[in-house]
Design a protein around this motif. Sequence first.
Motif, PDB file in Angstrom:
ATOM      1  N   ARG A  51      38.690 -57.936 -29.832  1.00 50.03           N
ATOM      2  CA  ARG A  51      39.378 -57.038 -28.896  1.00 50.03           C
ATOM      3  C   ARG A  51      39.254 -57.497 -27.452  1.00 50.03           C
ATOM      4  O   ARG A  51      39.916 -56.969 -26.581  1.00 50.03           O
ATOM      5  CB  ARG A  51      38.829 -55.636 -29.048  1.00 50.03           C
ATOM      6  CG  ARG A  51      39.026 -55.123 -30.486  1.00 50.03           C
ATOM      7  CD  ARG A  51      38.476 -53.762 -30.674  1.00 50.03           C
ATOM      8  NE  ARG A  51      39.360 -52.811 -30.003  1.00 50.03           N
ATOM      9  CZ  ARG A  51      38.999 -51.594 -29.667  1.00 50.03           C
ATOM     10  NH1 ARG A  51      37.793 -51.176 -29.906  1.00 50.03           N
ATOM     11  NH2 ARG A  51      39.859 -50.798 -29.069  1.00 50.03           N
ATOM     12  N   GLY A  52      38.378 -58.444 -27.164  1.00 47.71           N
ATOM     13  CA  GLY A  52      38.202 -58.916 -25.803  1.00 47.71           C
ATOM     14  C   GLY A  52      37.172 -58.100 -25.047  1.00 47.71           C
ATOM     15  O   GLY A  52      36.645 -57.103 -25.553  1.00 47.71           O
ATOM     16  N   THR A  53      36.871 -58.526 -23.829  1.00 47.87           N
ATOM     17  CA  THR A  53      35.879 -57.862 -22.994  1.00 47.87           C
ATOM     18  C   THR A  53      36.120 -58.283 -21.547  1.00 47.87           C
ATOM     19  O   THR A  53      37.114 -58.929 -21.253  1.00 47.87           O
ATOM     20  CB  THR A  53      34.454 -58.214 -23.477  1.00 47.87           C
ATOM     21  OG1 THR A  53      33.520 -57.364 -22.807  1.00 47.87           O
ATOM     22  CG2 THR A  53      34.107 -59.666 -23.246  1.00 47.87           C
ATOM     23  N   THR A  54      35.208 -57.920 -20.669  1.00 47.70           N
ATOM     24  CA  THR A  54      35.245 -58.381 -19.280  1.00 47.70           C
ATOM     25  C   THR A  54      33.977 -59.177 -19.012  1.00 47.70           C
ATOM     26  O   THR A  54      33.023 -59.137 -19.808  1.00 47.70           O
ATOM     27  CB  THR A  54      35.307 -57.198 -18.299  1.00 47.70           C
ATOM     28  OG1 THR A  54      34.066 -56.470 -18.390  1.00 47.70           O
ATOM     29  CG2 THR A  54      36.489 -56.292 -18.575  1.00 47.70           C
ATOM     30  N   GLU A  57      30.982 -56.792 -18.834  1.00 48.17           N
ATOM     31  CA  GLU A  57      30.570 -56.333 -20.166  1.00 48.17           C
ATOM     32  C   GLU A  57      29.942 -57.467 -20.958  1.00 48.17           C
ATOM     33  O   GLU A  57      28.951 -57.266 -21.666  1.00 48.17           O
ATOM     34  CB  GLU A  57      31.778 -55.768 -20.914  1.00 48.17           C
ATOM     35  CG  GLU A  57      32.290 -54.461 -20.334  1.00 48.17           C
ATOM     36  CD  GLU A  57      33.663 -54.083 -20.873  1.00 48.17           C
ATOM     37  OE1 GLU A  57      34.330 -54.918 -21.526  1.00 48.17           O
ATOM     38  OE2 GLU A  57      34.091 -52.947 -20.611  1.00 48.17           O
ATOM     39  N   ARG A  84      41.785 -65.630 -19.843  1.00 46.01           N
ATOM     40  CA  ARG A  84      41.675 -64.411 -19.036  1.00 46.01           C
ATOM     41  C   ARG A  84      43.075 -63.872 -18.836  1.00 46.01           C
ATOM     42  O   ARG A  84      44.027 -64.626 -18.628  1.00 46.01           O
ATOM     43  CB  ARG A  84      41.045 -64.723 -17.681  1.00 46.01           C
ATOM     44  CG  ARG A  84      39.637 -65.236 -17.784  1.00 46.01           C
ATOM     45  CD  ARG A  84      39.087 -65.473 -16.405  1.00 46.01           C
ATOM     46  NE  ARG A  84      38.223 -66.636 -16.385  1.00 46.01           N
ATOM     47  CZ  ARG A  84      37.145 -66.731 -15.643  1.00 46.01           C
ATOM     48  NH1 ARG A  84      36.802 -65.755 -14.840  1.00 46.01           N
ATOM     49  NH2 ARG A  84      36.408 -67.815 -15.675  1.00 46.01           N
ATOM     50  N   ASP A  87      43.634 -56.793 -17.676  1.00 45.63           N
ATOM     51  CA  ASP A  87      43.133 -55.778 -18.608  1.00 45.63           C
ATOM     52  C   ASP A  87      44.216 -54.722 -18.774  1.00 45.63           C
ATOM     53  O   ASP A  87      44.679 -54.141 -17.785  1.00 45.63           O
ATOM     54  CB  ASP A  87      41.856 -55.160 -18.041  1.00 45.63           C
ATOM     55  CG  ASP A  87      41.164 -54.241 -19.030  1.00 45.63           C
ATOM     56  OD1 ASP A  87      41.863 -53.513 -19.770  1.00 45.63           O
ATOM     57  OD2 ASP A  87      39.925 -54.235 -19.063  1.00 45.63           O
ATOM     58  N   ARG A  93      40.897 -55.261 -13.295  1.00 48.22           N
ATOM     59  CA  ARG A  93      39.967 -56.107 -14.061  1.00 48.22           C
ATOM     60  C   ARG A  93      40.711 -57.174 -14.851  1.00 48.22           C
ATOM     61  O   ARG A  93      41.878 -57.014 -15.178  1.00 48.22           O
ATOM     62  CB  ARG A  93      39.156 -55.242 -15.040  1.00 48.22           C
ATOM     63  CG  ARG A  93      38.342 -54.213 -14.352  1.00 48.22           C
ATOM     64  CD  ARG A  93      37.553 -53.287 -15.242  1.00 48.22           C
ATOM     65  NE  ARG A  93      37.780 -53.335 -16.654  1.00 48.22           N
ATOM     66  CZ  ARG A  93      36.913 -52.882 -17.546  1.00 48.22           C
ATOM     67  NH1 ARG A  93      35.779 -52.354 -17.157  1.00 48.22           N
ATOM     68  NH2 ARG A  93      37.175 -52.929 -18.829  1.00 48.22           N
ATOM     69  N   LYS A  94      39.987 -58.256 -15.140  1.00 54.03           N
ATOM     70  CA  LYS A  94      40.504 -59.310 -16.014  1.00 54.03           C
ATOM     71  C   LYS A  94      39.812 -59.191 -17.367  1.00 54.03           C
ATOM     72  O   LYS A  94      38.585 -59.094 -17.446  1.00 54.03           O
ATOM     73  CB  LYS A  94      40.212 -60.695 -15.441  1.00 54.03           C
ATOM     74  CG  LYS A  94      41.027 -61.036 -14.224  1.00 54.03           C
ATOM     75  CD  LYS A  94      42.372 -61.546 -14.640  1.00 54.03           C
ATOM     76  CE  LYS A  94      43.074 -62.124 -13.420  1.00 54.03           C
ATOM     77  NZ  LYS A  94      44.416 -62.474 -13.706  1.00 54.03           N
ATOM     78  N   ALA A  95      40.602 -59.201 -18.404  1.00 53.97           N
ATOM     79  CA  ALA A  95      40.056 -59.203 -19.761  1.00 53.97           C
ATOM     80  C   ALA A  95      39.848 -60.645 -20.198  1.00 53.97           C
ATOM     81  O   ALA A  95      40.606 -61.538 -19.823  1.00 53.97           O
ATOM     82  CB  ALA A  95      41.013 -58.497 -20.718  1.00 53.97           C
ATOM     83  N   ARG A  97      39.649 -62.916 -23.578  1.00 55.37           N
ATOM     84  CA  ARG A  97      40.007 -62.859 -24.996  1.00 55.37           C
ATOM     85  C   ARG A  97      39.837 -64.233 -25.617  1.00 55.37           C
ATOM     86  O   ARG A  97      39.996 -65.265 -24.940  1.00 55.37           O
ATOM     87  CB  ARG A  97      41.455 -62.417 -25.165  1.00 55.37           C
ATOM     88  CG  ARG A  97      41.729 -61.023 -24.651  1.00 55.37           C
ATOM     89  CD  ARG A  97      43.145 -60.627 -24.958  1.00 55.37           C
ATOM     90  NE  ARG A  97      44.102 -61.546 -24.362  1.00 55.37           N
ATOM     91  CZ  ARG A  97      45.136 -61.183 -23.641  1.00 55.37           C
ATOM     92  NH1 ARG A  97      45.372 -59.919 -23.423  1.00 55.37           N
ATOM     93  NH2 ARG A  97      45.954 -62.077 -23.147  1.00 55.37           N
TER      94      ARG A  97
END
Length: 157
Positions: A51-54, A57, A84, A87, A93-95, A97
């Motif tokens: 699902r991805g994150t930052t 996180e 990246r 989000d 924010r940048k996610a 993945r």
Amino acid sequence: MGESAPGHELPLRLFAAFRAAVDAVHDDLARAGHEHLRPMHGFVFQAIGTRGTTAVELGARLGVSKQAAGKTIAALERQGYVERAPDPHDARRKAVRLTDAGRDVLDRSARTFARVRAQWADTLGPDRLERLEADLADLTPGEIWRLDAPGWFGPER
């Protein structure tokens, strides 16, 4: 077997078994063209997940600083394993993945861990391996998916 082994031997043997399984994964990954990956990257890929994150996180999950997580993300991005993107839940924010290459690493790793487990079942017997797994579950409290080993092993603590 007779006399008990010294107390420090058990954690060393557990770590050696962990190391043998992880080394098998990295041998397979290297043969598939992923020779520059290291065991720490497996924790990173798991922490990013499907699902991805930052970066914030990711650092928290790994037990490392945001800056350390950012450096790892940048290196894996240059190698084509992560990307990246904005989000979808917060435009500020940048996610982070996994790319197709990152997901391939997770898939290959899962298959190799399954093969290693099957080899251990052949060596010990399936019932004995299941008892060992149950005993280890009894001895290891909490969440099995603790991903903070990079921070735990690192100089920051």
